[in-house]
Motif scaffolding. Sequence first.
Motif, PDB file in Angstrom:
ATOM      1  N   TYR A   1       0.826  -1.211   0.000  1.00  0.00           N
ATOM      2  CA  TYR A   1       0.000   0.000   0.000  1.00  0.00           C
ATOM      3  C   TYR A   1       0.866   1.269   0.000  1.00  0.00           C
ATOM      4  O   TYR A   1       1.456   1.604  -1.024  1.00  0.00           O
ATOM      5  CB  TYR A   1      -1.006  -0.060   1.165  1.00  0.00           C
ATOM      6  N   LYS A   2       0.968   1.984   1.111  1.00  0.00           N
ATOM      7  CA  LYS A   2       1.690   3.264   1.090  1.00  0.00           C
ATOM      8  C   LYS A   2       3.078   3.169   1.704  1.00  0.00           C
ATOM      9  O   LYS A   2       3.737   4.190   1.918  1.00  0.00           O
ATOM     10  CB  LYS A   2       0.860   4.339   1.807  1.00  0.00           C
ATOM     11  N   THR A   3       3.511   1.949   2.005  1.00  0.00           N
ATOM     12  CA  THR A   3       4.821   1.728   2.619  1.00  0.00           C
ATOM     13  C   THR A   3       5.780   1.085   1.623  1.00  0.00           C
ATOM     14  O   THR A   3       5.396   0.159   0.909  1.00  0.00           O
ATOM     15  CB  THR A   3       4.671   0.819   3.861  1.00  0.00           C
ATOM     16  N   VAL A   4       7.009   1.604   1.581  1.00  0.00           N
ATOM     17  CA  VAL A   4       8.051   1.007   0.740  1.00  0.00           C
ATOM     18  C   VAL A   4       9.258   0.722   1.632  1.00  0.00           C
ATOM     19  O   VAL A   4       9.869   1.644   2.177  1.00  0.00           O
ATOM     20  CB  VAL A   4       8.467   1.938  -0.422  1.00  0.00           C
ATOM     21  N   GLU A   5       9.561  -0.549   1.808  1.00  0.00           N
ATOM     22  CA  GLU A   5      10.740  -0.955   2.587  1.00  0.00           C
ATOM     23  C   GLU A   5      11.890  -1.149   1.608  1.00  0.00           C
ATOM     24  O   GLU A   5      11.778  -1.936   0.671  1.00  0.00           O
ATOM     25  CB  GLU A   5      10.498  -2.294   3.282  1.00  0.00           C
ATOM     26  N   VAL A   6      12.981  -0.429   1.847  1.00  0.00           N
ATOM     27  CA  VAL A   6      14.121  -0.493   0.923  1.00  0.00           C
ATOM     28  C   VAL A   6      15.343  -1.048   1.637  1.00  0.00           C
ATOM     29  O   VAL A   6      15.640  -0.653   2.772  1.00  0.00           O
ATOM     30  CB  VAL A   6      14.467   0.919   0.386  1.00  0.00           C
ATOM     31  N   VAL A   7      16.037  -1.963   0.983  1.00  0.00           N
ATOM     32  CA  VAL A   7      17.331  -2.457   1.458  1.00  0.00           C
ATOM     33  C   VAL A   7      18.330  -2.251   0.326  1.00  0.00           C
ATOM     34  O   VAL A   7      18.048  -2.599  -0.827  1.00  0.00           O
ATOM     35  CB  VAL A   7      17.265  -3.954   1.847  1.00  0.00           C
ATOM     36  N   LEU A   8      19.462  -1.654   0.658  1.00  0.00           N
ATOM     37  CA  LEU A   8      20.497  -1.416  -0.353  1.00  0.00           C
ATOM     38  C   LEU A   8      21.796  -2.119   0.026  1.00  0.00           C
ATOM     39  O   LEU A   8      22.261  -2.025   1.168  1.00  0.00           O
ATOM     40  CB  LEU A   8      20.775   0.086  -0.498  1.00  0.00           C
ATOM     41  N   SER A   9      22.343  -2.822  -0.945  1.00  0.00           N
ATOM     42  CA  SER A   9      23.625  -3.491  -0.790  1.00  0.00           C
ATOM     43  C   SER A   9      24.177  -3.692  -2.193  1.00  0.00           C
ATOM     44  O   SER A   9      23.413  -3.784  -3.153  1.00  0.00           O
ATOM     45  CB  SER A   9      23.421  -4.844  -0.102  1.00  0.00           C
ATOM     46  N   THR A  10      25.484  -3.718  -2.313  1.00  0.00           N
ATOM     47  CA  THR A  10      26.087  -3.953  -3.625  1.00  0.00           C
ATOM     48  C   THR A  10      26.406  -5.429  -3.726  1.00  0.00           C
ATOM     49  O   THR A  10      27.347  -5.916  -3.094  1.00  0.00           O
ATOM     50  CB  THR A  10      27.350  -3.081  -3.798  1.00  0.00           C
ATOM     51  N   HIS A  11      25.596  -6.152  -4.484  1.00  0.00           N
ATOM     52  CA  HIS A  11      25.717  -7.604  -4.511  1.00  0.00           C
ATOM     53  C   HIS A  11      27.078  -8.045  -5.031  1.00  0.00           C
ATOM     54  O   HIS A  11      27.676  -8.982  -4.491  1.00  0.00           O
ATOM     55  CB  HIS A  11      24.567  -8.195  -5.334  1.00  0.00           C
ATOM     56  N   ASP A  12      27.567  -7.336  -6.053  1.00  0.00           N
ATOM     57  CA  ASP A  12      28.866  -7.694  -6.638  1.00  0.00           C
ATOM     58  C   ASP A  12      30.009  -7.560  -5.622  1.00  0.00           C
ATOM     59  O   ASP A  12      31.025  -8.240  -5.745  1.00  0.00           O
ATOM     60  CB  ASP A  12      29.189  -6.793  -7.839  1.00  0.00           C
ATOM     61  N   ALA A  13      29.827  -6.661  -4.648  1.00  0.00           N
ATOM     62  CA  ALA A  13      30.894  -6.407  -3.667  1.00  0.00           C
ATOM     63  C   ALA A  13      30.613  -7.108  -2.335  1.00  0.00           C
ATOM     64  O   ALA A  13      31.452  -7.104  -1.438  1.00  0.00           O
ATOM     65  CB  ALA A  13      31.054  -4.902  -3.445  1.00  0.00           C
ATOM     66  N   GLY A  14      29.427  -7.648  -2.194  1.00  0.00           N
ATOM     67  CA  GLY A  14      29.077  -8.336  -0.948  1.00  0.00           C
ATOM     68  C   GLY A  14      28.879  -7.406   0.235  1.00  0.00           C
ATOM     69  O   GLY A  14      29.065  -7.794   1.388  1.00  0.00           O
ATOM     70  N   GLY A  15      28.505  -6.161  -0.039  1.00  0.00           N
ATOM     71  CA  GLY A  15      28.278  -5.243   1.074  1.00  0.00           C
ATOM     72  C   GLY A  15      27.950  -3.836   0.604  1.00  0.00           C
ATOM     73  O   GLY A  15      27.677  -3.613  -0.579  1.00  0.00           O
ATOM     74  N   VAL A  16      27.994  -2.910   1.544  1.00  0.00           N
ATOM     75  CA  VAL A  16      27.634  -1.520   1.259  1.00  0.00           C
ATOM     76  C   VAL A  16      28.814  -0.783   0.618  1.00  0.00           C
ATOM     77  O   VAL A  16      29.940  -0.843   1.122  1.00  0.00           O
ATOM     78  CB  VAL A  16      27.212  -0.799   2.555  1.00  0.00           C
ATOM     79  N   THR A  17      28.544  -0.126  -0.506  1.00  0.00           N
ATOM     80  CA  THR A  17      29.564   0.684  -1.188  1.00  0.00           C
ATOM     81  C   THR A  17      29.039   2.105  -1.368  1.00  0.00           C
ATOM     82  O   THR A  17      27.889   2.404  -1.022  1.00  0.00           O
ATOM     83  CB  THR A  17      29.889   0.122  -2.585  1.00  0.00           C
TER      84      THR A  17
END
Length: 96
Positions: free
Chosen positions: A65-81
């Motif tokens: 509905y009006k909620t958007v849950e976002v997760v960000l990670s760089t899959h190629d690097a195996g973590g946050v970039t």
Amino acid sequence: MAERLSAEARKQALGGIPDWGEISGRDAIGKTFVFKDFNEAFGFMTRAALVAEKLDHHPEWRNVYKTVEVVLSTHDAGGVTALDIELARAMNAIAA
Ligand SMILES: C[C@H](O)[C@H](O)[C@H]1CNC2=NC(N)=NC(=O)C2=N1
């Protein structure tokens, strides 16, 4: 390829992006956006999708509905970039 940020660099970057936090149990950052209604939520997703395509960097996300849950990670690097930080900033700007 973008390099994984150190825990320290990640923490510092998160300090400058309101409401984004660490996801427990994995090297990723996340935020839950709550909009006025579905139209606003989907408008956000549409605009964010165009930025994601341009960056060639794509979110993990879930909309109810009006909620958007976002997760960000760089899959190629195996973590946050720096790419995750850039997309997180862009998403905040779009939602503002
Ligand atoms: C081939 C293509 O450029 C890569 O697979 C890109 C696409 N989008 C991506 N998005 C995210 N979040 N992580 C990646 O590693 C990634 N890689």
